[in-house]
Enzyme design. Sequence first.
Site, PDB file in Angstrom:
ATOM      1  N   ARG A 117      -3.322  11.085 -15.070  1.00  0.00           N
ATOM      2  CA  ARG A 117      -3.028  10.816 -16.788  1.00  0.00           C
ATOM      3  C   ARG A 117      -2.853  11.108 -18.109  1.00  0.00           C
ATOM      4  NH1 ARG A 117      -7.870   6.349 -15.777  1.00  0.00           N
ATOM      5  NH2 ARG A 117      -7.299   5.798 -13.843  1.00  0.00           N
ATOM      6  N   THR A 160      -9.739  -1.861 -12.547  1.00  0.00           N
ATOM      7  CA  THR A 160      -9.967  -2.491 -12.533  1.00  0.00           C
ATOM      8  C   THR A 160     -10.847  -2.169 -10.794  1.00  0.00           C
ATOM      9  OG1 THR A 160      -8.053  -3.526 -11.085  1.00  0.00           O
ATOM     10  CG2 THR A 160      -8.505  -4.060 -12.781  1.00  0.00           C
ATOM     11  N   ALA A 194       1.255  -1.026   0.185  1.00  0.00           N
ATOM     12  CA  ALA A 194      -0.396  -0.013   0.008  1.00  0.00           C
ATOM     13  C   ALA A 194       0.860   1.049  -0.004  1.00  0.00           C
ATOM     14  CB  ALA A 194      -1.066   0.215   1.045  1.00  0.00           C
ATOM     15  N   SER A 252       2.705   2.483  -2.306  1.00  0.00           N
ATOM     16  CA  SER A 252       4.445   2.185  -2.200  1.00  0.00           C
ATOM     17  C   SER A 252       4.782   2.808  -3.512  1.00  0.00           C
ATOM     18  CB  SER A 252       4.743   0.589  -1.975  1.00  0.00           C
ATOM     19  OG  SER A 252       3.871   0.023  -3.309  1.00  0.00           O
ATOM     20  N   HIS A 279      -6.321   9.490  -9.605  1.00  0.00           N
ATOM     21  CA  HIS A 279      -5.551   9.244 -10.083  1.00  0.00           C
ATOM     22  C   HIS A 279      -5.513   9.216 -11.761  1.00  0.00           C
ATOM     23  CE1 HIS A 279      -4.022   4.852  -9.688  1.00  0.00           C
ATOM     24  NE2 HIS A 279      -4.028   5.520  -8.053  1.00  0.00           N
TER      25      HIS A 279
END
Length: 181
Positions: free
Chosen positions: A55, A34, A11, A13, A51
């Site tokens: 991108r 996912t 977690a 990392s 997230h």
Amino acid sequence: MTHRTLVLGGARSGKSGYAEGLLPGTAPVIYVATARRDRADTEWEARIARHIERRPNVWQTVEPEPETLAEVIATATEDQLLLVDDLATWLTGVLDLTRAWEGGPGMAGRLVDGLVGAVAGCAARLVLVSAEVGLGVVPETRSGRLFRDELGDCNARLAQVCDEVLLLVAGIPVPLDSPRR
């Protein structure tokens, strides 16, 4: 260039960010997300939004159902770049779908078999992200042990069909090698 890379880590990392950096930000990438959305969980939705924001605009996000991930990977073509993030959330969906938490039939294993086969035969440049959960204590609950065992098995099987396996520790990639490859 390496064809199939598995990026493992605990977690926080840095595994997702590192995996994203393995692919060119200027090229179209199919980002296979996912995580299942839960509009009622605002903290989870905020994580997903962060997230997405980092991108590159040329990246396309797809969000397959757990039972169709292998098909997405298997049908990718050699000119495509594919990033799957992450297999721990995928496996959670698989365990939900197959009712494995309640001791349901062993269908989860068939979906993992399909995933491993799809990765082994994938024509695209493929980067997979997964959590490494085998470095901690034995979980207290049956569901925790089931998840740890199933994810550990999935990761080990994927490592055998990938060209490169990296473990992220405190944001630092550690290349892993196996005498079996």
